[in-house]
Design a protein around this motif. Structure first.
Motif, PDB file in Angstrom:
ATOM      1  N   GLU A  71      97.981  58.322 -27.524  1.00  0.00           N
ATOM      2  CA  GLU A  71      98.389  59.519 -28.263  1.00  0.00           C
ATOM      3  C   GLU A  71      99.780  59.920 -27.813  1.00  0.00           C
ATOM      4  OE1 GLU A  71      96.734  63.461 -27.460  1.00  0.00           O
ATOM      5  OE2 GLU A  71      95.841  62.648 -25.626  1.00  0.00           O
ATOM      6  N   MET A 100      96.555  56.171 -34.440  1.00  0.00           N
ATOM      7  CA  MET A 100      96.904  56.912 -33.227  1.00  0.00           C
ATOM      8  C   MET A 100      97.317  58.349 -33.557  1.00  0.00           C
ATOM      9  SD  MET A 100      99.911  57.301 -30.634  1.00  0.00           S
ATOM     10  CE  MET A 100     100.878  57.425 -32.051  1.00  0.00           C
ATOM     11  N   PRO A 101      96.745  59.336 -32.827  1.00  0.00           N
ATOM     12  CA  PRO A 101      97.103  60.730 -33.103  1.00  0.00           C
ATOM     13  C   PRO A 101      98.512  61.090 -32.621  1.00  0.00           C
ATOM     14  CG  PRO A 101      95.314  60.604 -31.482  1.00  0.00           C
ATOM     15  CD  PRO A 101      95.679  59.214 -31.856  1.00  0.00           C
ATOM     16  N   ARG A 103     100.774  64.640 -32.184  1.00  0.00           N
ATOM     17  CA  ARG A 103     100.765  66.110 -32.222  1.00  0.00           C
ATOM     18  C   ARG A 103     102.182  66.631 -32.051  1.00  0.00           C
ATOM     19  NH1 ARG A 103      96.951  68.344 -27.747  1.00  0.00           N
ATOM     20  NH2 ARG A 103      97.245  66.337 -26.707  1.00  0.00           N
ATOM     21  N   THR A 114      98.995  68.240 -36.350  1.00  0.00           N
ATOM     22  CA  THR A 114      98.346  67.032 -35.840  1.00  0.00           C
ATOM     23  C   THR A 114      98.224  66.077 -37.010  1.00  0.00           C
ATOM     24  OG1 THR A 114      97.071  68.227 -34.176  1.00  0.00           O
ATOM     25  CG2 THR A 114      96.292  66.036 -34.768  1.00  0.00           C
ATOM     26  N   THR A 116      98.444  61.429 -37.949  1.00  0.00           N
ATOM     27  CA  THR A 116      98.310  60.082 -37.397  1.00  0.00           C
ATOM     28  C   THR A 116      99.604  59.310 -37.643  1.00  0.00           C
ATOM     29  OG1 THR A 116      97.486  59.150 -39.458  1.00  0.00           O
ATOM     30  CG2 THR A 116      95.834  60.012 -37.891  1.00  0.00           C
TER      31      THR A 116
END
Length: 135
Positions: A71, A100-101, A103, A114, A116
């Motif tokens: 992340e 995959m995140p 933020r 948030t 991806t």
């Protein structure tokens, strides 16, 4: 409980070198093994020669032996999310899959967005595209 990856991105942002734009950016990533690496933007009088925070965090990860991003958090300024630039989206893709995140937080650590990597870089080209190509 404080979020260590957000704290790392904010700490990196506080060390950014942005004398021309005054737009400070910090980024922190967590590897699949749990290690956190951070980077900040570094401007240069010859504008195209600066580096982005995300690139710095990726370089720190690679230097430490990491190869997969689990992340990433980007800390920018203001009320709008500071999304990775196009070049950084591709750099992130080298070490992370589409799900995959990502933020984005403001200077106080407040979550703004948030998403991806797939949403930021649809139909991406990554290392798996070269599998079996002889490269």
């Amino acid at each position: 409980m404080p979020d260590a990856i957000v704290e790392a991105a904010l700490a990196a942002r506080s060390r950014a070198y942005a004398p021309y734009s005054r737009f400070l950016v910090g980024a922190a990533l967590r590897t699949e093994e749990g290690a956190i690496h951070a980077g900040c933007n570094v401007e240069n009088a010859a504008y195209p020669e600066g580096t982005c925070a995300e690139a710095g965090a990726i370089a720190a990860m690679v230097l430490a032996g990491g190869r997969r991003i689990a992340e990433i958090v980007v800390a920018g300024g203001g009320e709008m999310p500071c999304t990775p630039c196009g070049g950084c989206r591709q750099k992130i893709r080298e070490f992370a899959g589409p799900g995959m995140p990502v933020r984005m937080v403001d200077p106080s650590g407040q979550l703004l967005l948030t998403t991806t990597l797939e949403a930021l870089l649809p139909h991406s080209f990554g290392p798996d595209n070269l599998a079996g190509s002889g490269a």
